[in-house]
Design a protein around this motif. Structure first.
Motif, mmCIF file in Angstrom:
data_model
loop_
_atom_site.group_PDB
_atom_site.id
_atom_site.type_symbol
_atom_site.label_atom_id
_atom_site.label_comp_id
_atom_site.label_asym_id
_atom_site.label_seq_id
_atom_site.Cartn_x
_atom_site.Cartn_y
_atom_site.Cartn_z
ATOM 1 N N LEU A 90 -0.053 27.857 5.414
ATOM 2 C CA LEU A 90 -1.232 27.154 4.910
ATOM 3 C C LEU A 90 -1.086 26.799 3.437
ATOM 4 O O LEU A 90 -1.524 25.726 3.008
ATOM 5 C CB LEU A 90 -2.492 27.988 5.154
ATOM 6 C CG LEU A 90 -2.866 28.218 6.625
ATOM 7 C CD1 LEU A 90 -4.049 29.169 6.731
ATOM 8 C CD2 LEU A 90 -3.149 26.894 7.331
ATOM 9 N N ALA A 91 -0.464 27.684 2.652
ATOM 10 C CA ALA A 91 -0.259 27.402 1.226
ATOM 11 C C ALA A 91 0.732 26.255 1.034
ATOM 12 O O ALA A 91 0.544 25.403 0.157
ATOM 13 C CB ALA A 91 0.235 28.653 0.505
ATOM 14 N N GLU A 92 1.780 26.225 1.841
ATOM 15 C CA GLU A 92 2.822 25.222 1.661
ATOM 16 C C GLU A 92 2.508 23.893 2.331
ATOM 17 O O GLU A 92 2.909 22.844 1.840
ATOM 18 C CB GLU A 92 4.153 25.746 2.208
ATOM 19 C CG GLU A 92 4.722 26.888 1.397
ATOM 20 C CD GLU A 92 5.986 27.482 1.997
ATOM 21 O OE1 GLU A 92 6.423 27.035 3.098
ATOM 22 O OE2 GLU A 92 6.544 28.407 1.389
ATOM 23 N N ARG A 93 1.797 23.928 3.450
ATOM 24 C CA ARG A 93 1.606 22.722 4.254
ATOM 25 C C ARG A 93 0.182 22.219 4.310
ATOM 26 O O ARG A 93 -0.061 21.135 4.812
ATOM 27 C CB ARG A 93 2.088 22.982 5.682
ATOM 28 C CG ARG A 93 3.566 23.240 5.767
ATOM 29 C CD ARG A 93 3.908 23.756 7.143
ATOM 30 N NE ARG A 93 5.343 23.774 7.326
ATOM 31 C CZ ARG A 93 5.974 23.190 8.329
ATOM 32 N NH1 ARG A 93 5.296 22.564 9.246
ATOM 33 N NH2 ARG A 93 7.270 23.260 8.416
ATOM 34 N N GLY A 94 -0.758 23.033 3.859
ATOM 35 C CA GLY A 94 -2.154 22.624 3.927
ATOM 36 C C GLY A 94 -2.789 23.044 5.241
ATOM 37 O O GLY A 94 -2.173 23.730 6.056
ATOM 38 N N PRO A 95 -4.042 22.645 5.455
ATOM 39 C CA PRO A 95 -4.777 23.055 6.651
ATOM 40 C C PRO A 95 -4.049 22.656 7.933
ATOM 41 O O PRO A 95 -3.354 21.637 7.976
ATOM 42 C CB PRO A 95 -6.104 22.302 6.535
ATOM 43 C CG PRO A 95 -6.245 22.010 5.075
ATOM 44 C CD PRO A 95 -4.851 21.803 4.565
ATOM 45 N N GLY A 96 -4.224 23.484 8.965
ATOM 46 C CA GLY A 96 -3.571 23.195 10.238
ATOM 47 C C GLY A 96 -4.360 23.737 11.406
ATOM 48 O O GLY A 96 -5.243 24.580 11.245
ATOM 49 N N ARG A 97 -4.019 23.251 12.569
ATOM 50 C CA ARG A 97 -4.657 23.701 13.808
ATOM 51 C C ARG A 97 -4.063 25.033 14.248
ATOM 52 O O ARG A 97 -2.901 25.334 13.971
ATOM 53 C CB ARG A 97 -4.462 22.666 14.917
ATOM 54 C CG ARG A 97 -5.196 21.380 14.633
ATOM 55 C CD ARG A 97 -5.036 20.423 15.781
ATOM 56 N NE ARG A 97 -5.759 19.187 15.480
ATOM 57 C CZ ARG A 97 -6.017 18.260 16.360
ATOM 58 N NH1 ARG A 97 -5.619 18.401 17.610
ATOM 59 N NH2 ARG A 97 -6.677 17.182 16.010
ATOM 60 N N VAL A 98 -4.856 25.805 14.948
ATOM 61 C CA VAL A 98 -4.408 27.101 15.454
ATOM 62 C C VAL A 98 -3.170 26.921 16.330
ATOM 63 O O VAL A 98 -2.221 27.700 16.243
ATOM 64 C CB VAL A 98 -5.542 27.821 16.217
ATOM 65 C CG1 VAL A 98 -5.023 29.039 16.960
ATOM 66 C CG2 VAL A 98 -6.653 28.220 15.260
#
Length: 157
Positions: free
Chosen positions: A44-52
Motif C-alpha cells: 500500500l505504501a509503494e503502490r497506493g490503494p488496492g483491492r483486497v
C-alpha cells in the motif's frame, strides 16, 4: 553460469536470502506485525490503494485470509476501506498515517537489528556486503521487470 564451486549464482544466493527472510520474520519487536501484514503495509505504501483481491494475489494468500487480515488491520487503525473512484461498487484498501508509522517503526527496528549483526562481522565482510547492494538492487529490479503487471516504481495495485 556457474561459479568456481560449480554451483550457479542463484543456487548460492537463494539459501542466503531465505535465511535473511527467515531472520526478519522471526524478529520480535514492539508491536511487530506479521510478515503478511508487513507485506500489505509495504504494498500500500509503494503502490497506493488496492483491492483486497489484488493484495491477496500479491501477498500470495487466500482472498478470505486477506479479507480477515484487512479487517484486523482496519480495527488497529493501520488501513481503511474507501470507495473506488473508478468503480462505485468496489472498495479499495488504503494506508493510514498510523499504518505508515507502523511500517516506519518496523523498518527502523529491522534496520537496527541488521546494523547490530553487521557490527559482529569482520569489517571486510561488511564492506563486501555494502558494495554488493547496488548489484542486488539491480537484480531485484530485473526480477520485477520479468513479472507482468508489476511496476517497481509503484502505482496502483
Amino acid at each position: 553460469m556457474q561459479t568456481e564451486s560449480g554451483a550457479s549464482p542463484g543456487s548460492q544466493l537463494l539459501p542466503v536470502l531465505s535465511g535473511l527472510v527467515d531472520l526478519l520474520r522471526q524478529l520480535q519487536g514492539p508491536e511487530q506485525p506479521s510478515s503478511v501484514a508487513l507485506t500489505v503495509l509495504r504494498l500500500l505504501a509503494e503502490r497506493g490503494p488496492g483491492r483486497v483481491t489484488d493484495l491477496a494475489r500479491l501477498a500470495r494468500v487466500s482472498q478470505p485470509g486477506m479479507t480477515q487480515l484487512v479487517g484486523r488491520m482496519e480495527k488497529a487503525g493501520l488501513v481503511r476501506r474507501v470507495a473506488d473512484p473508478g468503480d462505485g461498487r468496489a472498495v479499495l484498501v488504503e494506508l493510514t498515517a498510523a499504518g505508515r508509522e507502523q511500517r516506519a517503526r518496523t523498518f527502523a527496528y529491522h534496520a537496527a537489528t541488521l546494523d547490530t549483526l553487521f557490527e559482529r562481522l569482520d569489517p571486510r565482510d561488511s564492506d563486501v556486503i555494502t558494495q554488493a547492494l547496488p548489484a542486488l538492487i539491480r537484480l531485484v529490479d530485473a526480477g520485477h521487470a520479468e513479472r507482468p503487471g508489476h511496476s517497481p516504481s509503484g502505482g496502483e495495485l
